[in-house]
Design a protein around this motif. Structure first.
Motif, PDB file in Angstrom:
ATOM      1  N   LEU A 157     -46.548 -30.016 -41.553  1.00 17.12           N
ATOM      2  CA  LEU A 157     -47.164 -29.286 -42.648  1.00 17.12           C
ATOM      3  C   LEU A 157     -48.164 -28.279 -42.107  1.00 17.12           C
ATOM      4  CD1 LEU A 157     -47.903 -32.176 -45.193  1.00 17.12           C
ATOM      5  CD2 LEU A 157     -46.086 -30.462 -45.356  1.00 17.12           C
ATOM      6  N   GLN A 158     -48.122 -27.057 -42.627  1.00 22.50           N
ATOM      7  CA  GLN A 158     -49.091 -26.034 -42.267  1.00 22.50           C
ATOM      8  C   GLN A 158     -50.267 -26.109 -43.234  1.00 22.50           C
ATOM      9  OE1 GLN A 158     -47.635 -25.375 -39.098  1.00 22.50           O
ATOM     10  NE2 GLN A 158     -48.664 -23.424 -39.487  1.00 22.50           N
ATOM     11  N   VAL A 159     -51.365 -26.696 -42.763  1.00 19.91           N
ATOM     12  CA  VAL A 159     -52.561 -26.843 -43.590  1.00 19.91           C
ATOM     13  C   VAL A 159     -53.371 -25.554 -43.510  1.00 19.91           C
ATOM     14  CG1 VAL A 159     -54.621 -28.230 -44.019  1.00 19.91           C
ATOM     15  CG2 VAL A 159     -52.546 -29.312 -43.111  1.00 19.91           C
ATOM     16  N   SER A 160     -53.811 -25.058 -44.666  1.00 17.91           N
ATOM     17  CA  SER A 160     -54.506 -23.773 -44.715  1.00 17.91           C
ATOM     18  C   SER A 160     -55.454 -23.772 -45.901  1.00 17.91           C
ATOM     19  CB  SER A 160     -53.483 -22.636 -44.862  1.00 17.91           C
ATOM     20  OG  SER A 160     -52.927 -22.657 -46.169  1.00 17.91           O
ATOM     21  N   PRO A 161     -56.248 -22.719 -46.066  1.00 11.65           N
ATOM     22  CA  PRO A 161     -57.090 -22.640 -47.263  1.00 11.65           C
ATOM     23  C   PRO A 161     -56.280 -22.664 -48.554  1.00 11.65           C
ATOM     24  CG  PRO A 161     -57.891 -21.130 -45.591  1.00 11.65           C
ATOM     25  CD  PRO A 161     -56.582 -21.660 -45.094  1.00 11.65           C
ATOM     26  N   ASP A 162     -55.009 -22.261 -48.489  1.00  6.13           N
ATOM     27  CA  ASP A 162     -54.158 -22.252 -49.678  1.00  6.13           C
ATOM     28  C   ASP A 162     -53.316 -23.512 -49.822  1.00  6.13           C
ATOM     29  OD1 ASP A 162     -55.021 -19.681 -50.430  1.00  6.13           O
ATOM     30  OD2 ASP A 162     -53.606 -18.763 -49.036  1.00  6.13           O
ATOM     31  N   PHE A 163     -53.284 -24.355 -48.788  1.00  5.32           N
ATOM     32  CA  PHE A 163     -52.589 -25.640 -48.838  1.00  5.32           C
ATOM     33  C   PHE A 163     -53.446 -26.618 -48.044  1.00  5.32           C
ATOM     34  CE2 PHE A 163     -49.571 -28.878 -47.415  1.00  5.32           C
ATOM     35  CZ  PHE A 163     -48.892 -29.160 -48.597  1.00  5.32           C
ATOM     36  N   THR A 164     -54.378 -27.248 -48.751  1.00  7.12           N
ATOM     37  CA  THR A 164     -55.394 -28.049 -48.086  1.00  7.12           C
ATOM     38  C   THR A 164     -54.906 -29.461 -47.797  1.00  7.12           C
ATOM     39  OG1 THR A 164     -56.346 -28.940 -50.122  1.00  7.12           O
ATOM     40  CG2 THR A 164     -57.121 -26.753 -49.397  1.00  7.12           C
ATOM     41  N   LEU A 165     -55.764 -30.231 -47.162  1.00 14.30           N
ATOM     42  CA  LEU A 165     -55.453 -31.626 -46.889  1.00 14.30           C
ATOM     43  C   LEU A 165     -55.233 -32.416 -48.174  1.00 14.30           C
ATOM     44  CD1 LEU A 165     -57.964 -32.086 -43.961  1.00 14.30           C
ATOM     45  CD2 LEU A 165     -55.493 -32.478 -43.786  1.00 14.30           C
ATOM     46  N   HIS A 166     -55.923 -32.044 -49.235  1.00 15.89           N
ATOM     47  CA  HIS A 166     -55.695 -32.700 -50.524  1.00 15.89           C
ATOM     48  C   HIS A 166     -54.294 -32.390 -51.040  1.00 15.89           C
ATOM     49  CE1 HIS A 166     -59.851 -34.054 -50.933  1.00 15.89           C
ATOM     50  NE2 HIS A 166     -60.248 -32.844 -50.561  1.00 15.89           N
TER      51      HIS A 166
ATOM     52  N   SER B 293     -62.231 -23.279 -38.339  1.00 14.41           N
ATOM     53  CA  SER B 293     -61.645 -22.101 -37.712  1.00 14.41           C
ATOM     54  C   SER B 293     -62.214 -20.840 -38.340  1.00 14.41           C
ATOM     55  CB  SER B 293     -60.120 -22.127 -37.848  1.00 14.41           C
ATOM     56  OG  SER B 293     -59.743 -22.210 -39.208  1.00 14.41           O
ATOM     57  N   GLU B 294     -61.750 -19.691 -37.859  1.00 12.65           N
ATOM     58  CA  GLU B 294     -62.220 -18.414 -38.387  1.00 12.65           C
ATOM     59  C   GLU B 294     -62.043 -18.382 -39.905  1.00 12.65           C
ATOM     60  OE1 GLU B 294     -63.611 -15.761 -37.087  1.00 12.65           O
ATOM     61  OE2 GLU B 294     -63.357 -15.945 -34.921  1.00 12.65           O
ATOM     62  N   PRO B 295     -62.975 -17.793 -40.624  1.00 13.25           N
ATOM     63  CA  PRO B 295     -62.854 -17.736 -42.088  1.00 13.25           C
ATOM     64  C   PRO B 295     -61.524 -17.133 -42.520  1.00 13.25           C
ATOM     65  CG  PRO B 295     -65.023 -16.978 -41.392  1.00 13.25           C
ATOM     66  CD  PRO B 295     -64.213 -17.146 -40.137  1.00 13.25           C
ATOM     67  N   GLY B 296     -60.822 -17.846 -43.394  1.00 13.11           N
ATOM     68  CA  GLY B 296     -59.561 -17.337 -43.915  1.00 13.11           C
ATOM     69  C   GLY B 296     -58.378 -17.520 -42.996  1.00 13.11           C
ATOM     70  N   SER B 297     -58.563 -18.161 -41.845  1.00 13.27           N
ATOM     71  CA  SER B 297     -57.456 -18.345 -40.907  1.00 13.27           C
ATOM     72  C   SER B 297     -56.323 -19.107 -41.573  1.00 13.27           C
ATOM     73  CB  SER B 297     -57.926 -19.105 -39.664  1.00 13.27           C
ATOM     74  OG  SER B 297     -56.836 -19.453 -38.840  1.00 13.27           O
ATOM     75  N   THR B 298     -55.108 -18.582 -41.451  1.00 12.84           N
ATOM     76  CA  THR B 298     -53.953 -19.234 -42.058  1.00 12.84           C
ATOM     77  C   THR B 298     -53.301 -20.254 -41.137  1.00 12.84           C
ATOM     78  OG1 THR B 298     -52.489 -17.457 -41.288  1.00 12.84           O
ATOM     79  CG2 THR B 298     -53.468 -17.219 -43.492  1.00 12.84           C
ATOM     80  N   HIS B 299     -53.665 -20.228 -39.847  1.00 16.45           N
ATOM     81  CA  HIS B 299     -52.986 -21.092 -38.877  1.00 16.45           C
ATOM     82  C   HIS B 299     -53.885 -22.133 -38.232  1.00 16.45           C
ATOM     83  CE1 HIS B 299     -54.863 -18.453 -35.919  1.00 16.45           C
ATOM     84  NE2 HIS B 299     -54.332 -17.421 -36.549  1.00 16.45           N
ATOM     85  N   GLY B 300     -55.182 -21.841 -38.083  1.00 23.11           N
ATOM     86  CA  GLY B 300     -56.117 -22.817 -37.547  1.00 23.11           C
ATOM     87  C   GLY B 300     -56.226 -22.880 -36.049  1.00 23.11           C
ATOM     88  N   TYR B 301     -55.545 -21.994 -35.319  1.00 22.11           N
ATOM     89  CA  TYR B 301     -55.615 -22.010 -33.860  1.00 22.11           C
ATOM     90  C   TYR B 301     -56.837 -21.267 -33.328  1.00 22.11           C
ATOM     91  CZ  TYR B 301     -51.046 -24.136 -33.779  1.00 22.11           C
ATOM     92  OH  TYR B 301     -50.008 -25.016 -33.951  1.00 22.11           O
TER      93      TYR B 301
ATOM     94  N   ASN C 168     -57.565 -25.364 -25.447  1.00 26.64           N
ATOM     95  CA  ASN C 168     -57.663 -24.278 -24.478  1.00 26.64           C
ATOM     96  C   ASN C 168     -58.646 -23.187 -24.850  1.00 26.64           C
ATOM     97  OD1 ASN C 168     -56.549 -22.664 -22.112  1.00 26.64           O
ATOM     98  ND2 ASN C 168     -56.083 -21.281 -23.804  1.00 26.64           N
ATOM     99  N   HIS C 169     -58.865 -22.927 -26.145  1.00 26.30           N
ATOM    100  CA  HIS C 169     -59.615 -21.735 -26.521  1.00 26.30           C
ATOM    101  C   HIS C 169     -60.284 -21.897 -27.883  1.00 26.30           C
ATOM    102  CE1 HIS C 169     -55.413 -21.305 -27.930  1.00 26.30           C
ATOM    103  NE2 HIS C 169     -56.001 -20.909 -29.046  1.00 26.30           N
ATOM    104  N   VAL C 170     -61.196 -20.973 -28.155  1.00 21.86           N
ATOM    105  CA  VAL C 170     -61.890 -20.929 -29.447  1.00 21.86           C
ATOM    106  C   VAL C 170     -61.824 -19.513 -29.999  1.00 21.86           C
ATOM    107  CG1 VAL C 170     -63.475 -22.803 -28.886  1.00 21.86           C
ATOM    108  CG2 VAL C 170     -64.122 -20.444 -28.364  1.00 21.86           C
ATOM    109  N   GLY C 171     -62.026 -19.401 -31.293  1.00 15.87           N
ATOM    110  CA  GLY C 171     -62.025 -18.096 -31.943  1.00 15.87           C
ATOM    111  C   GLY C 171     -63.386 -17.427 -31.834  1.00 15.87           C
ATOM    112  N   VAL C 172     -63.380 -16.164 -31.393  1.00 15.33           N
ATOM    113  CA  VAL C 172     -64.647 -15.431 -31.248  1.00 15.33           C
ATOM    114  C   VAL C 172     -64.586 -14.078 -31.959  1.00 15.33           C
ATOM    115  CG1 VAL C 172     -65.255 -16.590 -29.096  1.00 15.33           C
ATOM    116  CG2 VAL C 172     -63.929 -14.464 -29.005  1.00 15.33           C
ATOM    117  N   ALA C 173     -63.630 -13.922 -32.869  1.00 14.46           N
ATOM    118  CA  ALA C 173     -63.525 -12.656 -33.596  1.00 14.46           C
ATOM    119  C   ALA C 173     -64.755 -12.411 -34.453  1.00 14.46           C
ATOM    120  CB  ALA C 173     -62.274 -12.653 -34.472  1.00 14.46           C
ATOM    121  N   THR C 174     -65.328 -13.486 -34.970  1.00 16.23           N
ATOM    122  CA  THR C 174     -66.537 -13.398 -35.793  1.00 16.23           C
ATOM    123  C   THR C 174     -67.617 -14.211 -35.091  1.00 16.23           C
ATOM    124  OG1 THR C 174     -65.015 -13.472 -37.687  1.00 16.23           O
ATOM    125  CG2 THR C 174     -67.371 -13.564 -38.166  1.00 16.23           C
TER     126      THR C 174
END
Length: 766
Positions: A11-20, A45-53, A92-98
């Motif tokens: 399952l791709q968990v995202s702000p539009d398909f949450t854990l709930h 993750s980054e705000p609004g990230s659809t993938h969470g990586y 391996n990595h973290v998001g630094v766009a913001t």
């Protein structure tokens, strides 16, 4: 290790398909026969990230994805249903766009090497004169950098001010032109993504800090297993997996590791195996007609106007990556080589040995990276791959022989910094040069252009498949099997349709020529790749959004190919012609008629291939994963198309018999196989080929897993042309057998057994 799953469902968990939301679909997954639910990354993750990586914090579940309460709710529902929970993690990595969203990165930018988190990031401070190089500035846009009272601004991007400073020159970072990343970047990234900064989990303190929330999951019994993203980026994957096993108590762990043909996963890793790209490649190829290789190769050469040499293409594209977008990584290895050699300088000079220049070292490293035959080595494991790279590089560039003589012992020193960084870098070059470039420049049969596969290997025979499965059962019985993921270039049923072209090369060539005549594109070779994607994804019932989806695919495919247009320097004229061809499909009756005729021709054999691939993948050795929604037709293309929302209400209704769907047969096969695996795991504890005799014996693949027998049709066009199954029958083991898909008893006569479906799943009647 603790017990692993009998099957998983991603399952791709995202702000539009949450854990709930995910918790709410678990009853449907359980009814489908799924054993464990498999979740995309959950950490903040980054705000609004659809993938969470693009993780920005390691100490909590992303609130946008449901947060701690969401994970608790999902875990509780999974426990109620007797299901396990597998979670994707990103070490391996973290998001630094913001920057302000990542407290560690913000603190390092603010305090530099004095930050308590400075050691978490893989930064070469000396290369940047003590500053982190941030490549964000646009062309002639330096004037948009502003220093306010409390921070630095570049348009809507924010950066911290070091305490007691007021001017830009005093900061621990430098904002530079975006193109400077190719040469000047001094922090390790995920591939060539500047906004994903690598972390040093090889440091015990960093490991502990980056796994604090993951540890809580296991301490509180919320999660049962992990999928490790991109282990090839880690300094020492073997040690990391040992550390992870200690933290989780030996939980079930998979690694997203791509194996080249003939390459084996290190057997001393604390993992149950890979995430299944190697299995995908085998399933696709055993269903591909080898007779199509010669005519499709000739077609590709004609379209390209030259004989396409896959190995040469890969080498040249990898070399371009090493000299281009990843050259900063090559230069960093070069600096480490220089430091490694520094203590030998005096002795070498006294002995009359001249040390190579940095330019020579960088040139030789680039050639070695281009020549490396697999993603990476794990010294001392994989030393033979390094030796192969040196041999190939010496043959390609004999002028660098003296430099190779110097580099060879350095890169064989498993404890040396240059060797370790070279290993981290070779996989980056492979991924960018092959997956993200070469796969879009060769269109012979694009169902083979898939992550984990080598497109130059066109097909494998049934005997070779059986040999590979026997080895898989012996060595990696709990590794994952997949057909579709969030990273596949084409969904499983897109590939199943395209595979038919190997049986219909003449018809395909005529149709393609007509499509290129009616809707010309500047590069006919790319046109072939595009029209194969269109054919695979062609679903008239989804026409309202198909035009937009195909335009998105066309843009990504031609820019990833990078030979006529690129992301950074798009050729508007070329791209307009390609987009016009896409529009012609919807706006021209002539174009649509050609495509519709072709689609009608591949429809039934494509369905046969799709269902055959599904049953084989669900029942072969390993743990089968069903990517979200793929229990019905999966006609997605490359991301983000394959991460679209899934209509679970519809699937629930179809499974309950309350709604209809064209793919109900695929759903039935999926549910039957998953349920049997979950309820009768004892029937899937071995592997033995089941042979067939008769005129059409070459069109069936069958195997016994220890009490369940899988039967699947292969090469359906040729089967029909030869008159069907006729007298062909399986040589079944002793006993009375029946098909769980139809309830029909069988004596092995395939004309009767496969009269309803192109597949069967047999168990003894008693």
């Amino acid at each position: 290790m603790k017990r692993g799953p009998h099957s998983t469902y991603r399952l791709q968990v995202s702000p539009d398909f949450t854990l709930h939301d995910a918790a709410a679909v678990l009853p449907y997954l359980h009814d489908l026969g799924v054993d464990w639910v498999y979740l995309s990354p959950l950490l903040a993750s980054e705000p609004g990230s659809t993938h969470g990586y693009d993780v920005v914090a390691f100490d909590h579940v992303d609130p946008e994805r449901g947060g701690e309460e969401g994970l608790a709710a999902l875990s509780a529902e999974a426990r109620r249903l007797g299901m396990g929970v597998l979670v994707d993690i990103v070490p391996n990595h973290v998001g630094v766009a913001t920057p302000e969203e990542d407290p560690w990165w913000w603190d390092v930018l603010k305090l530099g090497r004095e930050s308590e988190h400075a050691n978490a990031f893989d930064v070469d401070w000396a290369a940047g004169d003590g500053k982190i190089v941030i490549p964000v500035v646009g062309d002639d846009d330096e004037g948009s950098i502003r220093v306010t009272k409390n921070e630095v601004r570049y348009h809507d991007q924010r950066f911290p001010l070091a305490p007691g400073t007021t001017t830009l020159e005093e900061q621990h970072y430098e904002l530079v032109h975006w193109k400077a990343a190719d040469e000047e970047l001094n922090y390790r990234r995920f591939f060539a993504v500047n906004t994903l900064a690598a972390v040093r989990v090889e440091d015990p303190e960093v490991f502990a800090e980056t796994h604090v929330e993951i540890k809580r999951w296991f301490d509180e019994g919320l999660v049962d297993g992990l999928r490790v993203d991109h282990p090839d980026g880690l300094r020492d994957p073997r040690r990391y997996l040992d550390d992870l096993a200690a933290l989780t108590g030996g939980a079930y762990v998979l690694v997203e590791k791509i194996l080249e043909p003939g390459e084996d996963l290190p057997t001393d890793w604390a993992t149950s195996g890979t995430t299944g790209y190697d299995a995908l490649a085998l399933v696709d190829r055993v269903l591909t007609d080898p007779a199509g290789e010669a005519p499709l190769t000739a077609l590709e050469d004609r379209l390209r106007g030259t004989t396409v040499d896959w190995e040469r293409m890969v080498h040249d594209n990898k070399r371009a990556v090493a000299d281009g977008i990843l050259h900063s990584e090559v230069l960093r290895i070069t600096r480490e080589v220089a430091a490694h050699l520094a203590g030998r300088v005096a002795a070498e000079e006294r002995g009359g040995v001249s040390r190579p220049t940095d330019d020579q070292v960088a040139d030789a490293l680039g050639e070695l990276l281009a020549a490396f035959p697999v993603y990476r080595s794990y010294l001392p494991e994989g030393r033979d791959h390094l030796d192969q790279a040196f041999a190939r590089a010496r043959a390609e560039r004999p002028d660098l022989a003296a430099t190779y003589d110097v580099l060879e012992p350095v890169l064989h020193d498993e404890w040396g910094q240059p060797a370790r960084r070279f290993q981290q870098t070779s996989g980056m070059v492979m991924a960018k040069g092959v997956e993200d470039c070469s796969f879009y420049r060769w269109s012979r049969l694009t169902s083979l252009n898939e992550v984990g596969g080598d497109p130059s290997i066109f097909a494998i025979g049934v005997e070779a498949f059986h040999e590979a499965m026997a080895a898989r059962q012996r060595d990696w019985p709990d590794a994952m099997v997949t057909l579709s993921t969030h990273d596949t270039k084409r969904g499983e049923d897109v590939r199943a349709r395209i595979t038919v072209l190997a049986e219909e090369p003449g018809h395909w060539e005529r149709a393609l020529d007509e499509l290129l005549r009616l809707a010309p594109v500047p590069d006919p070779g790319f046109g072939s790749l595009l029209w194969q994607a269109v054919l695979g994804a062609w679903t008239p019932e989804h026409l309202p959004d198909l035009r937009e989806r195909l335009h998105g695919y066309a843009e990504k495919a031609m820019r990833e190919a990078g030979d006529r247009t690129t992301w950074t320097e798009p050729d508007e004229t070329y791209e307009a012609a390609v987009h016009a061809a896409v529009d012609a499909l919807f706006d021209s009756d002539e174009v649509r008629a050609v495509l519709a005729d072709l689609a009608a021709r591949v429809e039934e054999p494509g369905r046969s291939n799709a269902i055959a691939a599904k049953l084989v993948a669900l029942t072969m050795p390993g743990v089968p994963d069903v990517y979200q929604g793929s229990e019905l037709w999966e006609t997605s293309l490359v991301d983000p198309d394959n991460r679209r929302p899934v209509d679970f209400d519809h699937r629930t209704a179809v499974l309950a018999g309350e709604a209809t769907d064209d793919a109900v047969d695929k759903l039935h096969v999926t549910c039957s196989a998953l349920t049997l695996r979950r309820e009768r795991p004892d029937l899937f504890s071995g592997y033995a080929p089941v042979s067939a005799t008769g005129a059409a014996a070459g069109h069936v693949i069958a195997f016994d897993r220890g009490g369940s027998i899988t039967v699947a049709t292969r090469l359906p066009v040729g089967l029909a042309a030869a008159g069907g199954w006729r007298d062909t029958r399986l040589d079944l083991p002793p006993g009375r057998w029946h098909d769980v898909l139809t309830g029909v008893d069988t004596d092995g006569h395939l004309a009767d057994l496969l009269a309803t479906h192109p597949v069967a799943l047999l168990v003894r009647k008693d």
